[in-house]
Design an enzyme around this catalytic site. Structure first.
Site, PDB file in Angstrom:
ATOM      1  N   CYS A 262       1.158  -1.391   0.078  1.00  0.00           N
ATOM      2  CA  CYS A 262      -0.441  -0.072   0.337  1.00  0.00           C
ATOM      3  C   CYS A 262       1.040   1.786   0.102  1.00  0.00           C
ATOM      4  CB  CYS A 262      -0.906  -0.035   0.988  1.00  0.00           C
ATOM      5  SG  CYS A 262      -1.924   1.617   1.648  1.00  0.00           S
TER       6      CYS A 262
ATOM      7  N   CYS B  95       0.304   3.803   2.267  1.00  0.00           N
ATOM      8  CA  CYS B  95       0.321   3.347   3.727  1.00  0.00           C
ATOM      9  C   CYS B  95       2.396   3.479   4.072  1.00  0.00           C
ATOM     10  CB  CYS B  95       0.778   2.028   3.961  1.00  0.00           C
ATOM     11  SG  CYS B  95      -1.261   1.280   4.232  1.00  0.00           S
TER      12      CYS B  95
END
Lengths: 295, 134
Positions: free
Chosen positions: B59, B62
């Site tokens: 991600c 993230c």
């Protein structure tokens, strides 16, 4: 396909950046569709040296001029960018792979909003804006992808590897032929409609459509139009600011080496004169960056 | 696309991201505690105010948020205790808290869930978010 500079966006900022970079004899390509520019339907009455003039005409003239200087206008959307060492690998909606030494972000500001009841309430509770990030949470579940272009088709194909049932909901299905073919080869169900409400309890349970149907769902992925600014920026390690703009210095350089930005995406005012001015700066800066890299 | 192909893509993506982090001079995180399903309950009860960053390696947002949380964990030291949980390796906690998008930050006060922050922002934005829990 290898280029020195890849410009993302075919509006006034992107085309002007491409024109100026190409004049410096670097290899330039433009990703994006002229027809998606906000300028297309505008009548311009506040631009230097011109009487009121159709935006469409200005776009066509500049696109032709950029091509005349050698820029390659691909007329297709970007799917994603990967950073590889100091270079950039771009994948397009026709599944081409392009390598570039510098990237100019000129995607404009998306005016497309879903604005459907339940979207905000269920963000993170079934509503997602990043298929790559969140596909893993929908293993063996039922999801819908909202959006009409290649980004939505690409998300639907990815989700199909995880979910047991995937609906692709759109008013029109306008993805590239290559992606449409891939979708056709799966059991992804195309639903020609638009949502009126996303509903649920603690999490998403379904979505009402304007054709009267109520789809039972665990997740809704929102992928409207071309790739969003936040998504694009984060793939090249840039956080947009709280207003969604990308910060640049006076050379239109971002914090990521080799990445430049220009036009509406860098902030107000959303004016043609500013977009074109920044496009010029970004194009010259990117060309100069690439030339230094060569030396 | 076969499962092994997906695993290979993830592995390459992760390697590329790790490479980028090293290039950008991001140090190994230390002010943020690694939390697992098995240590989660103990962790959220280990301080009056606890925030757990739920993330996954593939991600992008993230990965960008991680160093920001690390820096802010130093700024908020003694006021907020920060943890991070890899949702790819720990499935029970994300399921229990209905996490379907990452990054999601779960906020706990005296062991009870107070709030959640979905999505990522720059350092100023995150600082502002965290400050309202003090």
């Amino acid at each position: 396909m290898d280029f020195d500079v890849a410009v993302i966006g075919a509006g006034p900022a992107g085309l002007q950046a491409a024109l100026h970079a190409a004049r410096k004899k670097v290899k330039v390509c433009v990703l994006g569709k002229v027809q998606n520019s906000a300028l297309l339907k505008a009548e311009i009455e506040n631009y230097f040296g011109t009487e009121p003039r159709a935006g469409k005409e200005m776009l066509e003239i500049t696109a032709k001029a950029a091509a005349g200087f050698g820029a390659v206008l691909l007329e297709e959307d970007l799917l994603n960018i990967e950073m590889e060492g100091g270079a950039f690998k771009l994948k397009t909606e026709s599944l081409k792979e392009i390598m570039a030494k510098a990237v100019i972000l000129a995607p404009g500001i998306s005016r497309k909003k879903l604005n459907v009841e339940g979207e905000k309430e269920y963000h993170g509770l079934g509503v997602s804006y990043c298929a790559t990030c969140d596909c893993n949470f929908f293993k063996k579940k039922t999801v819908a992808i909202l959006g009409d272009a290649s980004m939505a088709a690409s998300a639907a194909l990815l989700l199909r590897e995880y979910a047991s049932k995937v609906y692709w909901v759109a008013k029109e299905f306008k993805a590239s032929p290559e992606l449409m073919q891939k979708v056709k080869a799966t059991d992804i169900e195309k639903v020609q409609a638009w949502p009126t409400k996303i509903h649920g309890d603690q999490v998403v349970r379904g979505m009402m459509l304007d054709d009267g149907r109520d789809l039972t769902l665990d997740g809704v992925f929102i992928e409207l139009g071309a790739k969003g600014v936040a998504d694009l920026a984060m793939e090249v390690n840039i956080f947009p600011d709280e207003n969604g703009y990308i910060a640049v210095d006076r050379h239109c350089a971002t914090d990521t080496p080799g990445v430049f930005a220009c036009g509406d995406v860098t902030g107000l005012p959303w004016q043609l004169a500013k977009a074109v001015g920044e496009g010029c700066v970004a194009g010259l800066s990117a060309a100069s960056y690439v030339r230094k890299e060569k030396e | 696309m076969a499962e092994d192909e997906l695993t290979e893509i993830r592995r390459r993506k992760l390697e590329a991201l790790m490479g980028q982090s090293e290039q950008k001079g991001v140090k190994k995180l230390s002010g943020v505690t690694e939390v697992k399903d098995s240590t989660f309950e103990e962790f959220i009860n280990s301080a009056p105010l606890v925030i757990v960053d739920c993330w996954a390696p593939w991600c992008g947002p993230c990965r960008m948020l991680a160093p920001i949380v690390e820096q802010l964990s130093e700024e908020f030291e003694g006021k907020i205790k920060f943890g991070k949980m890899n949702t790819d390796e720990n499935e029970n906690t994300p399921m229990k808290f209905n996490i379907t998008a990452i990054p999601t930050m779960l906020v706990f006060k005296n062991g009870a869930q107070l709030d959640r922050i979905v999505g990522a922002g720059n350092k100023d934005f995150m600082r502002q978010k965290f400050s309202k829990y003090l």
